[in-house]
Design an enzyme around this catalytic site. Structure first.
Site, PDB file in Angstrom:
ATOM      1  N   ARG A 124       0.818  -1.231   0.000  1.00 40.75           N
ATOM      2  CA  ARG A 124       0.000   0.000   0.000  1.00 40.75           C
ATOM      3  C   ARG A 124       0.848   1.275   0.000  1.00 40.75           C
ATOM      4  O   ARG A 124       0.377   2.333   0.412  1.00 40.75           O
ATOM      5  CB  ARG A 124      -0.993   0.022   1.167  1.00 40.75           C
ATOM      6  N   LYS A 146       1.889  11.439 -10.669  1.00 41.63           N
ATOM      7  CA  LYS A 146       0.941  10.563 -11.369  1.00 41.63           C
ATOM      8  C   LYS A 146       1.707   9.302 -11.746  1.00 41.63           C
ATOM      9  O   LYS A 146       2.754   9.387 -12.404  1.00 41.63           O
ATOM     10  CB  LYS A 146       0.431  11.231 -12.650  1.00 41.63           C
ATOM     11  N   GLU A 188       7.010  19.877 -23.867  1.00 36.38           N
ATOM     12  CA  GLU A 188       6.396  20.070 -22.541  1.00 36.38           C
ATOM     13  C   GLU A 188       7.002  21.289 -21.835  1.00 36.38           C
ATOM     14  O   GLU A 188       6.370  21.885 -20.975  1.00 36.38           O
ATOM     15  CB  GLU A 188       6.570  18.819 -21.669  1.00 36.38           C
ATOM     16  N   LYS A 230       5.140  23.395 -13.130  1.00 38.77           N
ATOM     17  CA  LYS A 230       4.470  22.140 -12.768  1.00 38.77           C
ATOM     18  C   LYS A 230       4.364  22.011 -11.248  1.00 38.77           C
ATOM     19  O   LYS A 230       3.329  21.586 -10.720  1.00 38.77           O
ATOM     20  CB  LYS A 230       5.222  20.948 -13.372  1.00 38.77           C
ATOM     21  N   GLU A 240      -5.754  16.496  -9.256  1.00 43.39           N
ATOM     22  CA  GLU A 240      -6.451  16.988 -10.454  1.00 43.39           C
ATOM     23  C   GLU A 240      -7.947  17.176 -10.251  1.00 43.39           C
ATOM     24  O   GLU A 240      -8.775  16.581 -10.928  1.00 43.39           O
ATOM     25  CB  GLU A 240      -6.181  16.053 -11.649  1.00 43.39           C
ATOM     26  N   ARG A 244      -5.066  21.619 -12.073  1.00 40.14           N
ATOM     27  CA  ARG A 244      -4.049  20.770 -12.716  1.00 40.14           C
ATOM     28  C   ARG A 244      -4.343  20.521 -14.186  1.00 40.14           C
ATOM     29  O   ARG A 244      -3.442  20.245 -14.972  1.00 40.14           O
ATOM     30  CB  ARG A 244      -3.915  19.452 -11.947  1.00 40.14           C
ATOM     31  N   ASN A 248      -2.782  20.007 -19.242  1.00 37.25           N
ATOM     32  CA  ASN A 248      -3.200  19.220 -20.406  1.00 37.25           C
ATOM     33  C   ASN A 248      -3.312  20.077 -21.662  1.00 37.25           C
ATOM     34  O   ASN A 248      -3.900  19.639 -22.655  1.00 37.25           O
ATOM     35  CB  ASN A 248      -4.550  18.530 -20.126  1.00 37.25           C
ATOM     36  N   HIS A 251      -3.180  18.584 -25.110  1.00 34.56           N
ATOM     37  CA  HIS A 251      -3.217  17.128 -24.944  1.00 34.56           C
ATOM     38  C   HIS A 251      -4.504  16.471 -25.444  1.00 34.56           C
ATOM     39  O   HIS A 251      -4.499  15.279 -25.716  1.00 34.56           O
ATOM     40  CB  HIS A 251      -2.983  16.749 -23.473  1.00 34.56           C
ATOM     41  N   HIS A 255      -3.515  13.540 -27.640  1.00 36.26           N
ATOM     42  CA  HIS A 255      -3.748  12.126 -27.311  1.00 36.26           C
ATOM     43  C   HIS A 255      -4.435  11.402 -28.465  1.00 36.26           C
ATOM     44  O   HIS A 255      -4.130  10.230 -28.742  1.00 36.26           O
ATOM     45  CB  HIS A 255      -4.601  12.004 -26.041  1.00 36.26           C
ATOM     46  N   HIS A 267       5.482  11.566 -27.819  1.00 29.88           N
ATOM     47  CA  HIS A 267       4.421  12.335 -27.175  1.00 29.88           C
ATOM     48  C   HIS A 267       4.522  13.832 -27.525  1.00 29.88           C
ATOM     49  O   HIS A 267       3.530  14.475 -27.875  1.00 29.88           O
ATOM     50  CB  HIS A 267       4.539  12.117 -25.665  1.00 29.88           C
TER      51      HIS A 267
HETATM   52  N1  GLY Z   1       0.983  15.531 -17.440  1.00 32.71           N
HETATM   53  C1  GLY Z   1      -0.136  16.187 -16.872  1.00 32.71           C
HETATM   54  C2  GLY Z   1      -0.167  16.142 -15.376  1.00 32.71           C
HETATM   55  O1  GLY Z   1       0.787  15.753 -14.771  1.00 32.71           O
HETATM   56  O2  GLY Z   1      -1.161  16.455 -14.791  1.00 32.71           O
END
Ligand code: GLY
Length: 363
Positions: A124, A146, A188, A230, A240, A244, A248, A251, A255, A267
């Site tokens: 966990r 993430k 990015e 960031k 998010e 956040r 994107n 994106h 995507h 990417h």
């Molecule tokens: N790559 C987008 C984020 O980290 O929220």
């Protein structure tokens, strides 16, 4: 910012728990301190080209009295598979890793996503120290907590928000990166310029060679500024819930292009087109100036990134975005700009507006 100086820059990410992102040179020596005093065992998860670095790190950790294991995983998206995660869990289980032991992710964004996911799920949650080795990893994937893997149904469908114990961005590791990979990751970096910090754009416009040379102060400043953007956003909205989503930018279409290209594109190349599209949509929906839209094209093209996509692919891209929207039970949303540095979400725009924006992106 310590751009130009040799000493590391520490960029804190607020939250509970918060953590630091350190940018500098020759940082592998900082990994033992980043792991902390509680761990007795460490699993270093790395991509194949980093075998020598991983061994160097293992020796350092062992010299510090830690039991360090190395696990090589496939490169790129090949790392983000349940079979690979299961193999990591098997190693952790067979080696009796406890909750106070740690994982180190050494590699590009896919490897740090996997390492973070393995750390988030083992007992966990155990500590993970991320050592990203690509521009994308340093300014995006490894920084925000993430973590995740892909399934047959799509990318990043299984994962967890799991704050790293520390992120160490050693710019020396970028020296051997192929130029096109570095430039793709740079998409990015400039994204952070468009959404929040125009100084990044000025660095690219003033001296492209310096801004994209890992040995130059301009590169370091651009990367540190992108990480700071960031860090600020993630510090305010780790899971998010709102803010956040500005990360994107580019994106939503990006995507869809990645899917259309069956994930054979980098990417950054896909989101480059996505950012030009978002800028065109911003011109139509938010009054973004012609000059700001053209600035997108000029900067991305100077980085040799694509800014157009075939006209006849629109139907396919729209269908993919609609499917994605359904999968996420929401409206089709785009991050747009009122101006450079001023993002705004546009929800459920008319298909006619989307089509009109795409006309200006279509080759
Ligand atoms: N790559 C987008 C984020 O980290 O929220």
């Amino acid at each position: 910012m310590a751009a130009g100086s040799m000493s590391p820059t520490v960029i804190p990410v607020a939250g509970a728990p918060g953590y630091d992102v350190t940018v500098g040179r020759d940082l592998l020596g900082q990994v033992p301190a980043a792991i902390g005093p509680r761990a007795a065992k460490v699993l270093i998860v790395h991509a194949p080209p980093l075998a020598t670095r991983a061994e160097e790190l293992r020796e350092r950790l062992q010299a510090g009295g830690l039991e360090a294991l190395i696990l090589e995983v496939p490169d790129a998206e090949g790392a983000k598979r349940i079979e690979v995660a299961a193999f990591c869990w098997e190693i952790l289980g067979k080696s009796d890793f406890t909750r106070t032991d740690a994982v180190v992710g050494l590699g590009g964004g896919a490897v740090t996503d996997l390492a973070g996911f393995v750390a988030a799920t083992w007992l966990r949650g155990v500590r993970v120290v991320q050592v990203p080795t690509s521009v994308l990893g340093m300014v995006d994937a490894a920084v925000g907590g993430k973590t995740g893997i892909n399934t047959a149904e799509g990318k990043n469908l299984v994962g967890a928000f799991w704050a790293p114990g520390a992120v160490l961005c050693d710019l020396d590791l970028l020296r051997t990166l192929p130029r096109n990979e570095l430039l793709a990751g740079y998409a990015e970096v400039v994204k952070c310029g468009f959404i929040q910090d125009p100084r990044i754009l000025e660095l690219v416009e003033t001296d492209l060679d310096a801004a994209t040379d890992p040995d130059s102060p301009a590169f370091r400043e651009a990367v540190e500024r992108a990480i700071a953007v960031k860090a600020r956003v993630v510090g305010e909205d780790f899971t998010e819930q709102g803010l956040r989503e500005i990360l994107n930018y580019g994106h939503t279409l990006g995507h869809a292009i990645e899917q259309a290209e069956r994930y054979t594109w980098r990417h950054g190349a896909a989101i480059s087109i996505g950012m030009v599209f978002a800028a065109e949509l911003s011109r139509l929906t938010r009054g973004l100036s012609d000059e700001a839209v053209e600035r997108h094209r000029a900067i991305l093209e100077s980085l040799t990134l694509p800014t157009g996509y075939p006209a006849d692919r629109w139907g396919h891209l729209l269908a993919t975005m609609q499917r994605d929207k359904k999968a996420r039970a929401g409206m089709l949303r785009f991050i747009c700009l009122d101006d450079i540095g001023r993002p705004a979400a546009v929800e459920g725009p008319d298909d006619a507006l989307l089509f009109a924006a795409y006309q200006n992106v279509a080759d």
